[in-house]
Scaffold this motif. Structure first.
Motif, PDB file in Angstrom:
ATOM      1  N   ASP A 122       0.799  -1.221   0.000  1.00 46.09           N
ATOM      2  CA  ASP A 122       0.000   0.000   0.000  1.00 46.09           C
ATOM      3  C   ASP A 122       0.835   1.277   0.000  1.00 46.09           C
ATOM      4  OD1 ASP A 122       0.739  -0.961   2.534  1.00 46.09           O
ATOM      5  OD2 ASP A 122      -0.732   0.270   3.557  1.00 46.09           O
ATOM      6  N   ASP A 123       2.071   1.226   0.513  1.00 45.70           N
ATOM      7  CA  ASP A 123       2.882   2.437   0.505  1.00 45.70           C
ATOM      8  C   ASP A 123       3.638   2.629  -0.811  1.00 45.70           C
ATOM      9  OD1 ASP A 123       4.745   0.456   0.738  1.00 45.70           O
ATOM     10  OD2 ASP A 123       5.507   1.077   2.699  1.00 45.70           O
ATOM     11  N   GLY A 124       3.587   1.626  -1.696  1.00 42.72           N
ATOM     12  CA  GLY A 124       4.170   1.766  -3.026  1.00 42.72           C
ATOM     13  C   GLY A 124       5.686   1.764  -3.067  1.00 42.72           C
ATOM     14  N   ALA A 125       6.355   1.408  -1.955  1.00 44.90           N
ATOM     15  CA  ALA A 125       7.819   1.491  -1.926  1.00 44.90           C
ATOM     16  C   ALA A 125       8.487   0.371  -2.712  1.00 44.90           C
ATOM     17  CB  ALA A 125       8.318   1.474  -0.480  1.00 44.90           C
ATOM     18  N   ALA A 126       7.871  -0.815  -2.766  1.00 46.57           N
ATOM     19  CA  ALA A 126       8.407  -1.958  -3.515  1.00 46.57           C
ATOM     20  C   ALA A 126       9.853  -2.269  -3.124  1.00 46.57           C
ATOM     21  CB  ALA A 126       8.311  -1.685  -5.019  1.00 46.57           C
ATOM     22  N   GLN A 127      10.130  -2.255  -1.805  1.00 44.97           N
ATOM     23  CA  GLN A 127      11.514  -2.402  -1.371  1.00 44.97           C
ATOM     24  C   GLN A 127      11.788  -3.628  -0.504  1.00 44.97           C
ATOM     25  OE1 GLN A 127      12.354   1.139   0.900  1.00 44.97           O
ATOM     26  NE2 GLN A 127      10.798   0.711   2.440  1.00 44.97           N
ATOM     27  N   VAL A 128      10.751  -4.196   0.130  1.00 45.38           N
ATOM     28  CA  VAL A 128      10.994  -5.267   1.095  1.00 45.38           C
ATOM     29  C   VAL A 128      11.558  -6.517   0.425  1.00 45.38           C
ATOM     30  CG1 VAL A 128       9.879  -6.875   2.704  1.00 45.38           C
ATOM     31  CG2 VAL A 128       9.335  -4.438   2.798  1.00 45.38           C
ATOM     32  N   GLY A 129      11.025  -6.897  -0.740  1.00 46.24           N
ATOM     33  CA  GLY A 129      11.529  -8.078  -1.422  1.00 46.24           C
ATOM     34  C   GLY A 129      13.016  -7.984  -1.719  1.00 46.24           C
ATOM     35  N   GLY A 130      13.453  -6.855  -2.273  1.00 44.95           N
ATOM     36  CA  GLY A 130      14.861  -6.668  -2.602  1.00 44.95           C
ATOM     37  C   GLY A 130      15.742  -6.630  -1.364  1.00 44.95           C
ATOM     38  N   MET A 131      15.261  -5.954  -0.323  1.00 55.03           N
ATOM     39  CA  MET A 131      16.030  -5.896   0.926  1.00 55.03           C
ATOM     40  C   MET A 131      16.171  -7.281   1.547  1.00 55.03           C
ATOM     41  SD  MET A 131      14.678  -2.488   2.876  1.00 55.03           S
ATOM     42  CE  MET A 131      15.164  -0.850   2.372  1.00 55.03           C
ATOM     43  N   LEU A 132      15.076  -8.038   1.528  1.00 54.19           N
ATOM     44  CA  LEU A 132      15.095  -9.385   2.097  1.00 54.19           C
ATOM     45  C   LEU A 132      16.109 -10.264   1.366  1.00 54.19           C
ATOM     46  CD1 LEU A 132      13.982 -11.610   3.918  1.00 54.19           C
ATOM     47  CD2 LEU A 132      12.093 -11.900   2.301  1.00 54.19           C
ATOM     48  N   ALA A 133      16.102 -10.210   0.037  1.00 54.90           N
ATOM     49  CA  ALA A 133      17.050 -11.002  -0.748  1.00 54.90           C
ATOM     50  C   ALA A 133      18.495 -10.607  -0.434  1.00 54.90           C
ATOM     51  CB  ALA A 133      16.764 -10.822  -2.234  1.00 54.90           C
ATOM     52  N   ALA A 134      18.738  -9.301  -0.306  1.00 52.63           N
ATOM     53  CA  ALA A 134      20.093  -8.829  -0.010  1.00 52.63           C
ATOM     54  C   ALA A 134      20.556  -9.314   1.362  1.00 52.63           C
ATOM     55  CB  ALA A 134      20.141  -7.307  -0.078  1.00 52.63           C
ATOM     56  N   MET A 135      19.660  -9.260   2.340  1.00 53.90           N
ATOM     57  CA  MET A 135      20.017  -9.703   3.688  1.00 53.90           C
ATOM     58  C   MET A 135      20.305 -11.195   3.731  1.00 53.90           C
ATOM     59  SD  MET A 135      17.311  -7.628   6.056  1.00 53.90           S
ATOM     60  CE  MET A 135      17.355  -5.842   6.206  1.00 53.90           C
ATOM     61  N   LEU A 136      19.555 -11.972   2.940  1.00 53.47           N
ATOM     62  CA  LEU A 136      19.747 -13.424   2.893  1.00 53.47           C
ATOM     63  C   LEU A 136      20.890 -13.828   1.971  1.00 53.47           C
ATOM     64  CD1 LEU A 136      15.980 -14.450   2.581  1.00 53.47           C
ATOM     65  CD2 LEU A 136      17.471 -15.012   4.525  1.00 53.47           C
ATOM     66  N   ASP A 137      21.323 -12.880   1.122  1.00 50.36           N
ATOM     67  CA  ASP A 137      22.309 -13.151   0.070  1.00 50.36           C
ATOM     68  C   ASP A 137      21.759 -14.200  -0.901  1.00 50.36           C
ATOM     69  OD1 ASP A 137      24.658 -12.759  -1.313  1.00 50.36           O
ATOM     70  OD2 ASP A 137      25.774 -14.271  -0.182  1.00 50.36           O
ATOM     71  N   TYR A 138      20.476 -14.040  -1.273  1.00 54.00           N
ATOM     72  CA  TYR A 138      19.810 -14.917  -2.222  1.00 54.00           C
ATOM     73  C   TYR A 138      19.658 -14.199  -3.564  1.00 54.00           C
ATOM     74  CZ  TYR A 138      18.124 -18.214   1.411  1.00 54.00           C
ATOM     75  OH  TYR A 138      18.032 -19.130   2.417  1.00 54.00           O
ATOM     76  N   PRO A 139      19.604 -14.930  -4.676  1.00 56.62           N
ATOM     77  CA  PRO A 139      19.252 -14.322  -5.960  1.00 56.62           C
ATOM     78  C   PRO A 139      17.858 -13.701  -5.877  1.00 56.62           C
ATOM     79  CG  PRO A 139      20.059 -16.569  -6.261  1.00 56.62           C
ATOM     80  CD  PRO A 139      19.856 -16.376  -4.790  1.00 56.62           C
ATOM     81  N   TYR A 140      17.633 -12.650  -6.678  1.00 56.34           N
ATOM     82  CA  TYR A 140      16.365 -11.913  -6.598  1.00 56.34           C
ATOM     83  C   TYR A 140      15.932 -11.428  -7.978  1.00 56.34           C
ATOM     84  CZ  TYR A 140      13.175  -8.020  -5.576  1.00 56.34           C
ATOM     85  OH  TYR A 140      12.113  -7.161  -5.551  1.00 56.34           O
ATOM     86  N   ALA A 141      14.625 -11.487  -8.230  1.00 56.64           N
ATOM     87  CA  ALA A 141      14.044 -10.891  -9.436  1.00 56.64           C
ATOM     88  C   ALA A 141      12.760 -10.181  -9.039  1.00 56.64           C
ATOM     89  CB  ALA A 141      13.757 -11.944 -10.494  1.00 56.64           C
ATOM     90  N   SER A 142      12.536  -9.018  -9.612  1.00 60.09           N
ATOM     91  CA  SER A 142      11.331  -8.235  -9.336  1.00 60.09           C
ATOM     92  C   SER A 142      10.394  -8.256 -10.541  1.00 60.09           C
ATOM     93  CB  SER A 142      11.702  -6.792  -9.005  1.00 60.09           C
ATOM     94  OG  SER A 142      12.354  -6.188 -10.114  1.00 60.09           O
ATOM     95  N   LEU A 143       9.140  -7.870 -10.308  1.00 62.10           N
ATOM     96  CA  LEU A 143       8.130  -7.763 -11.375  1.00 62.10           C
ATOM     97  C   LEU A 143       8.016  -9.055 -12.171  1.00 62.10           C
ATOM     98  CD1 LEU A 143       8.911  -4.151 -12.641  1.00 62.10           C
ATOM     99  CD2 LEU A 143       7.154  -4.856 -11.021  1.00 62.10           C
ATOM    100  N   VAL A 144       8.048 -10.177 -11.470  1.00 63.56           N
ATOM    101  CA  VAL A 144       8.013 -11.488 -12.126  1.00 63.56           C
ATOM    102  C   VAL A 144       6.599 -11.808 -12.605  1.00 63.56           C
ATOM    103  CG1 VAL A 144       8.271 -13.973 -11.722  1.00 63.56           C
ATOM    104  CG2 VAL A 144       9.971 -12.375 -10.822  1.00 63.56           C
ATOM    105  N   ASN A 145       6.473 -12.209 -13.863  1.00 60.34           N
ATOM    106  CA  ASN A 145       5.159 -12.563 -14.405  1.00 60.34           C
ATOM    107  C   ASN A 145       5.129 -13.949 -15.048  1.00 60.34           C
ATOM    108  OD1 ASN A 145       6.531 -12.114 -16.794  1.00 60.34           O
ATOM    109  ND2 ASN A 145       5.373 -10.295 -17.373  1.00 60.34           N
TER     110      ASN A 145
END
Length: 262
Positions: A122-145
């Protein structure tokens, strides 16, 4: 495959007239109707489809108070196997990094293979997924369809500029932020809601997660929301009023008059 889907309880914009409160510190929350974040519904549906195809389990997790249980039960009625509530007074006022810190602890505790989030909330930041991946040191992709499981790897499609599609191969474990339109979330019926109404949902606080309370919540927040306001109408702007059908008709006429439509 053990899948964790991060969901959030948000004000339902279809059911509420959102207004800023008197001092501009927040929106008016009295009598608001809440629901699960729209993007998260698509993530849960995708997780259920993956589980049905390759086996495993789907757990939905949220950070919130006791009322946030309702979105967990809604997604369990949809087909998720388990729910997990991260709740503690120390979590109040967490910014995106704080929320990601809590989710990281939950991921490590549960040892999940795939973590899904909605593209944004709801806040439109779209940041938690990327931050979570960085903290875990996991591969990450956004806007996946698009997601195809290929052994211990995923073939992932994502939106890029210009309406183009990009395909990537990502090794598990990984974090993906899911875009709307990847699927059609299934209808949740009364029978499903009743089925999970009495299911016990574990609740984890800071001590359970092994998280230092000083690093989350308002005390640990690096980003603080200072003000809410309604933008002033710019020169030449016109607010259309009426029913949805009336507004659409007026908009079409305006576009035709301005040469936007022929």
């Amino acid at each position: 495959m053990k899948i964790l889907v991060c969901v959030k309880r948000v004000p339902d914009t279809a059911e509420n007239e959102i207004e800023v409160n008197g001092d501009g510190s927040d929106i008016e929350r009295d009598d608001l109707v809440y629901s699960v974040n729209e993007w998260d519904n698509y993530a849960v549906e995708e997780a259920i489809q993956i589980r049905d195809n390759v086996g495993g389990s789907v757990t939905v997790v949220t950070v919130g108070d006791d009322e946030s249980e309702e979105v967990l039960r809604r997604e369990m009625a949809m087909g998720a196997d388990n729910g997990l509530l991260l709740s503690d007074d120390a979590f109040d006022g967490s910014d995106g990094k704080g929320v990601a810190t809590l989710l990281k602890a939950a991921v490590e505790k549960g040892k999940y293979d795939l973590i899904l989030t909605g593209a944004q909330a709801d806040d439109g930041a779209a940041q938690v997924g990327g931050m979570l991946a960085a903290m875990l040191d996991y591969p990450y992709a956004s806007l996946v369809n698009k997601i195809d499981v290929d052994g211990d790897k995923l073939k992932v499609g994502r939106e890029i500029e210009g309406g183009n599609q990009e395909m990537n191969e990502i090794a598990l474990p990984c974090v993906l932020s899911i875009q709307t339109g990847i699927n059609e979330p299934r209808y949740v019926g009364i029978r499903g809601i009743r089925k999970v109404a009495s299911v016990e949902i574990p609740q984890h606080g800071a001590a359970d997660l092994g998280v230092d309370a000083a690093t989350v919540g308002a005390a640990g927040a690096k980003v603080k929301r200072l003000d809410y306001f309604v933008p002033e109408m710019g020169d030449g702007a016109e607010m259309l009023e009426g029913s949805t059908e009336e507004i659409i008709a007026k908009l079409i006429e305006l576009l035709k008059a301005k040469g936007g439509l022929k």
